[in-house]
Design a protein around this motif. Structure first.
Motif, PDB file in Angstrom:
ATOM      1  N   SER A 167       0.896  -1.268   0.101  1.00 60.82           N
ATOM      2  CA  SER A 167       0.113   0.091   0.082  1.00 60.82           C
ATOM      3  C   SER A 167       1.057   1.312   0.112  1.00 60.82           C
ATOM      4  O   SER A 167       0.374   2.424  -0.516  1.00 60.82           O
ATOM      5  CB  SER A 167      -0.856   0.072   1.134  1.00 60.82           C
ATOM      6  OG  SER A 167      -0.073   0.464   2.253  1.00 60.82           O
ATOM      7  N   THR A 168       2.222   1.030   0.508  1.00 64.13           N
ATOM      8  CA  THR A 168       2.939   2.173   0.351  1.00 64.13           C
ATOM      9  C   THR A 168       3.239   2.864  -1.172  1.00 64.13           C
ATOM     10  O   THR A 168       3.085   3.745  -1.347  1.00 64.13           O
ATOM     11  CB  THR A 168       4.549   1.899   1.028  1.00 64.13           C
ATOM     12  OG1 THR A 168       4.108   1.447   2.280  1.00 64.13           O
ATOM     13  CG2 THR A 168       5.449   2.842   0.667  1.00 64.13           C
ATOM     14  N   THR A 197       0.284   4.247  -2.391  1.00 59.97           N
ATOM     15  CA  THR A 197       0.129   5.712  -2.002  1.00 59.97           C
ATOM     16  C   THR A 197       1.045   6.597  -2.838  1.00 59.97           C
ATOM     17  O   THR A 197       0.714   7.555  -3.279  1.00 59.97           O
ATOM     18  CB  THR A 197       0.408   5.762  -0.655  1.00 59.97           C
ATOM     19  OG1 THR A 197      -0.349   4.991   0.158  1.00 59.97           O
ATOM     20  CG2 THR A 197       0.447   7.170  -0.120  1.00 59.97           C
ATOM     21  N   LEU A 198       2.238   6.123  -3.166  1.00 61.10           N
ATOM     22  CA  LEU A 198       3.368   6.806  -3.939  1.00 61.10           C
ATOM     23  C   LEU A 198       2.515   6.940  -5.366  1.00 61.10           C
ATOM     24  O   LEU A 198       2.796   7.906  -6.079  1.00 61.10           O
ATOM     25  CB  LEU A 198       4.504   6.150  -4.011  1.00 61.10           C
ATOM     26  CG  LEU A 198       5.435   6.006  -2.808  1.00 61.10           C
ATOM     27  CD1 LEU A 198       6.672   5.326  -2.969  1.00 61.10           C
ATOM     28  CD2 LEU A 198       5.560   7.400  -2.072  1.00 61.10           C
ATOM     29  N   ARG A 240      -0.221   6.759  -6.469  1.00 59.20           N
ATOM     30  CA  ARG A 240      -1.403   7.805  -6.329  1.00 59.20           C
ATOM     31  C   ARG A 240      -1.015   9.121  -6.592  1.00 59.20           C
ATOM     32  O   ARG A 240      -1.301  10.016  -7.186  1.00 59.20           O
ATOM     33  CB  ARG A 240      -2.350   7.627  -5.287  1.00 59.20           C
ATOM     34  CG  ARG A 240      -3.585   8.276  -5.243  1.00 59.20           C
ATOM     35  CD  ARG A 240      -4.504   7.691  -4.116  1.00 59.20           C
ATOM     36  NE  ARG A 240      -5.302   8.715  -3.564  1.00 59.20           N
ATOM     37  CZ  ARG A 240      -5.906   8.677  -2.555  1.00 59.20           C
ATOM     38  NH1 ARG A 240      -6.080   7.658  -1.985  1.00 59.20           N
ATOM     39  NH2 ARG A 240      -6.592   9.897  -2.212  1.00 59.20           N
ATOM     40  N   ARG A 241       0.231   9.583  -5.753  1.00 61.16           N
ATOM     41  CA  ARG A 241       0.696  11.078  -5.740  1.00 61.16           C
ATOM     42  C   ARG A 241       1.240  11.326  -7.116  1.00 61.16           C
ATOM     43  O   ARG A 241       1.039  12.142  -7.669  1.00 61.16           O
ATOM     44  CB  ARG A 241       1.715  10.974  -4.450  1.00 61.16           C
ATOM     45  CG  ARG A 241       2.308  12.467  -4.456  1.00 61.16           C
ATOM     46  CD  ARG A 241       3.323  12.429  -3.441  1.00 61.16           C
ATOM     47  NE  ARG A 241       3.917  13.614  -3.638  1.00 61.16           N
ATOM     48  CZ  ARG A 241       4.834  14.062  -4.229  1.00 61.16           C
ATOM     49  NH1 ARG A 241       5.795  12.927  -5.109  1.00 61.16           N
ATOM     50  NH2 ARG A 241       5.587  15.148  -4.309  1.00 61.16           N
ATOM     51  N   GLN A 300       0.513  14.107  -9.633  1.00 62.95           N
ATOM     52  CA  GLN A 300       1.517  15.066  -9.976  1.00 62.95           C
ATOM     53  C   GLN A 300       1.430  15.216 -11.587  1.00 62.95           C
ATOM     54  O   GLN A 300       1.605  16.200 -12.001  1.00 62.95           O
ATOM     55  CB  GLN A 300       2.613  14.966  -9.325  1.00 62.95           C
ATOM     56  CG  GLN A 300       2.811  15.004  -7.916  1.00 62.95           C
ATOM     57  CD  GLN A 300       3.291  16.168  -7.559  1.00 62.95           C
ATOM     58  OE1 GLN A 300       4.001  16.649  -7.892  1.00 62.95           O
ATOM     59  NE2 GLN A 300       2.915  16.660  -6.184  1.00 62.95           N
ATOM     60  N   LEU A 350      11.876  15.314  -0.262  1.00 65.59           N
ATOM     61  CA  LEU A 350      10.844  13.867  -0.318  1.00 65.59           C
ATOM     62  C   LEU A 350      11.712  12.878  -0.144  1.00 65.59           C
ATOM     63  O   LEU A 350      11.160  12.027   0.572  1.00 65.59           O
ATOM     64  CB  LEU A 350       9.969  13.979  -1.540  1.00 65.59           C
ATOM     65  CG  LEU A 350       8.494  13.339  -1.466  1.00 65.59           C
ATOM     66  CD1 LEU A 350       7.792  14.472  -0.689  1.00 65.59           C
ATOM     67  CD2 LEU A 350       8.131  13.299  -2.861  1.00 65.59           C
ATOM     68  N   GLN A 376      12.827  12.247   3.253  1.00 60.92           N
ATOM     69  CA  GLN A 376      11.966  11.627   4.266  1.00 60.92           C
ATOM     70  C   GLN A 376      11.723  10.005   3.866  1.00 60.92           C
ATOM     71  O   GLN A 376      11.523   9.297   4.974  1.00 60.92           O
ATOM     72  CB  GLN A 376      10.437  12.570   3.961  1.00 60.92           C
ATOM     73  CG  GLN A 376      10.671  13.760   4.726  1.00 60.92           C
ATOM     74  CD  GLN A 376      11.167  13.833   6.197  1.00 60.92           C
ATOM     75  OE1 GLN A 376      10.649  12.991   6.917  1.00 60.92           O
ATOM     76  NE2 GLN A 376      11.688  14.950   6.721  1.00 60.92           N
ATOM     77  N   PHE A 377      11.492   9.866   2.521  1.00 51.05           N
ATOM     78  CA  PHE A 377      11.344   8.363   2.138  1.00 51.05           C
ATOM     79  C   PHE A 377      12.583   7.595   2.824  1.00 51.05           C
ATOM     80  O   PHE A 377      12.168   6.331   3.434  1.00 51.05           O
ATOM     81  CB  PHE A 377      11.398   8.249   0.853  1.00 51.05           C
ATOM     82  CG  PHE A 377      10.220   8.849  -0.066  1.00 51.05           C
ATOM     83  CD1 PHE A 377       9.011   9.088   0.742  1.00 51.05           C
ATOM     84  CD2 PHE A 377      10.410   9.198  -1.277  1.00 51.05           C
ATOM     85  CE1 PHE A 377       7.886   9.477   0.134  1.00 51.05           C
ATOM     86  CE2 PHE A 377       8.960   9.699  -1.864  1.00 51.05           C
ATOM     87  CZ  PHE A 377       7.869   9.864  -1.482  1.00 51.05           C
ATOM     88  N   ARG A 384      12.003   6.628   6.416  1.00 50.75           N
ATOM     89  CA  ARG A 384      10.906   5.812   6.527  1.00 50.75           C
ATOM     90  C   ARG A 384      11.419   4.340   5.796  1.00 50.75           C
ATOM     91  O   ARG A 384      10.355   3.224   5.948  1.00 50.75           O
ATOM     92  CB  ARG A 384       9.672   6.118   6.111  1.00 50.75           C
ATOM     93  CG  ARG A 384       9.063   7.073   6.548  1.00 50.75           C
ATOM     94  CD  ARG A 384       7.906   8.176   5.755  1.00 50.75           C
ATOM     95  NE  ARG A 384       7.343   9.090   6.384  1.00 50.75           N
ATOM     96  CZ  ARG A 384       7.766  10.097   6.867  1.00 50.75           C
ATOM     97  NH1 ARG A 384       9.080  10.602   6.504  1.00 50.75           N
ATOM     98  NH2 ARG A 384       6.996  11.278   7.622  1.00 50.75           N
ATOM     99  N   ILE A 412      11.725   3.642   2.960  1.00 58.22           N
ATOM    100  CA  ILE A 412      11.242   3.437   1.645  1.00 58.22           C
ATOM    101  C   ILE A 412      12.310   3.445   0.521  1.00 58.22           C
ATOM    102  O   ILE A 412      13.011   4.543   0.608  1.00 58.22           O
ATOM    103  CB  ILE A 412      10.110   4.271   1.180  1.00 58.22           C
ATOM    104  CG1 ILE A 412       9.025   4.389   2.287  1.00 58.22           C
ATOM    105  CG2 ILE A 412       9.366   3.954  -0.160  1.00 58.22           C
ATOM    106  CD1 ILE A 412       7.993   5.334   2.216  1.00 58.22           C
TER     107      ILE A 412
END
Lengths: 223, 218
Positions: B2-3, B6-7, B9-10, B14, B81, B84-85, B88, B90
């Motif tokens: 799902s990560t 989500t990515l 989708r963003r 964009q 970004l 931050q990934f 986490r 990612i």
């Protein structure tokens, strides 16, 4: 809650051809706060990025050990600029699925429809804090968290840090502004300048001493 | 999993919708504009147009793929970004792979649709059109991967966008040669080779792009 917190041993850091600090070891147990101080350019941000794992320590050695997850906030809120604040935060909420973001408390409740790029400096900082809280990380690394914030905002950051520590998190803060961190360790990066022997150019223990101007070698112009 | 959804989708929001940055529409309009201008420049010589039109469509597709290059990686790098990934856990490889998929979705299928009116403009017949569509299907994933790869390498450089465009062109030559070559008589094997080049680029890009992003962190 978390045992261990942060342990870093024997860190060296070089940026380009400048050695920033050497043989730095630190430890922050759960509930501890560490306040990094030092003039501009002594490597506070570099140390935070090292601790976050975003930079690799310069050889010969260096080990960083975290127990638990770690959140990092620098000058950028890291939110999509063209999206309304609520949607920009929602991306991170979907990714992290962690903590509730106290928008009201951060003074952002009235701004959720406003695109991030229209926010003021202080509001952007608050938005960054909202993202950081929403991550629900165990420990925090904060780079100049008070920049751009008003007095009320500064008090809020101090309260948030105190709550994070009370919940068993370790917090490392680099800040020039006075920051109320009860019983925090203060780490002055000037003490970790590499010794003049061997490394770098003109690096003594006196931080105010500029490296002596080097005469230009023949044939090399100003860049 | 799902990560990555989500990515994706963003990234699609964009790149496909584009916010205020043009989105998928601009490359398609550019592509159609080239196909429309070509007959004006060459003149109303139908056999000549039909013979050379396929090549023009391929060149237009390649150039249209270059247009969104500067917003593939650079803005997110500036935003912090990728930092931050990384915090986490990612992986950059995964982020880059998702970006390639989103970039392809934002220009591959739209270009394949736009190739229908474009081929009518240059007078290409049905059999040729089918080859063009198959060729674009085989080639645009490679162009998407190449675009993301070059965007990752040039992100953070001064004049990176212009440099990126220049870098893509020579690297895209194999795709163009095989893709456009499949249109000439007996060149159908070019489709398979176009697909092969695309697969190689798709396989390399997540790793090379991730390495570029990591090293730009300094």
């Amino acid at each position: 809650m978390q045992a261990g917190g942060l342990t870093a041993t024997e860190l060296f850091c070089r940026r380009g051809d400048r050695f920033l600090f050497g043989s730095l070891s630190l430890r922050a147990a759960p509930g501890d706060a560490l306040h990094l101080v030092g003039p501009n350019g002594t490597g506070k941000t570099s140390l935070l990025r090292l601790l976050a794992g975003l930079l690799l320590p310069t050889p010969p050695s260096g080990a960083i050990e975290w127990q638990g997850t770690c959140g990092y906030l620098d000058g950028r809120p890291t939110l999509d600029e063209h999206l309304p604040l609520s949607e920009a935060l929602a991306f991170w909420t979907r990714l992290d699925r962690a903590a509730e973001v106290p928008l009201e408390r951060l003074g952002l409740a009235a701004l959720t429809d406003i695109p991030v790029r229209y926010l003021s400096t202080g509001q952007r900082k608050r938005a960054g804090l909202a993202r950081l809280i929403g991550q629900g990380a165990d420990h925090w690394l904060l780079d100049e968290p008070l920049n751009g914030l008003d007095r009320e905002g500064a008090a809020l950051v101090e309260a948030l840090i105190a709550e994070k520590r009370a919940a068993g998190g370790a917090v490392v803060v680099a800040s020039h502004q006075p920051l109320a961190l009860p019983s925090a360790q203060v780490l002055d990066l000037r003490k970790f300048l590499p010794s003049p022997a061997g490394r770098g150019r003109g690096w003594g223990n006196d931080v105010s001493a500029e490296p002596p101007p080097q005469p230009l070698p023949a044939g090399e112009g100003l860049s | 999993m799902s990560t990555f959804l989500t990515l994706l989708r963003r990234d699609c929001a964009q790149l496909l919708l584009g916010g205020r940055r043009g989105g998928a529409l601009l490359p398609v309009l550019f592509f159609l504009a080239v196909a429309m201008l070509y007959p004006f420049a060459v003149g109303p010589d139908a056999p000549l147009l039909a013979r050379t039109g396929g090549g023009v469509i391929w060149v237009a597709a390649l150039l249209a793929a270059i247009l969104p290059l500067d917003r593939l990686i650079e803005p997110d790098l500036e935003l912090g970004l990728f930092d931050q990934f990384a915090l986490r856990g990612i992986s950059e490889e995964g982020v880059v792979a998702v970006r390639v998929l989103a970039h392809w979705l934002s220009f591959g299928p739209p270009l394949m649709l736009a190739a229908l009116p474009a081929s009518a403009l240059v007078g290409i017949d049905g059999a040729q059109l089918r080859l063009i569509e198959w060729g674009l299907l085989a080639g645009t994933p490679g162009l998407a991967a190449l675009g993301v790869l070059v965007a990752a390498i040039t992100a953070g450089l001064r004049g990176g966008a212009a440099l990126g465009g220049l870098l893509v062109i020579p690297l895209a030559v194999p795709l163009l040669v095989f893709g456009a070559g499949s249109l000439s008589a007996g060149g159908e094997a070019g489709l398979a080779l176009t697909g092969a080049v695309s697969l190689v680029l798709l396989a390399i890009t997540p790793f090379a792009g991730a390495a570029a992003i990591k090293s730009s962190r300094g």
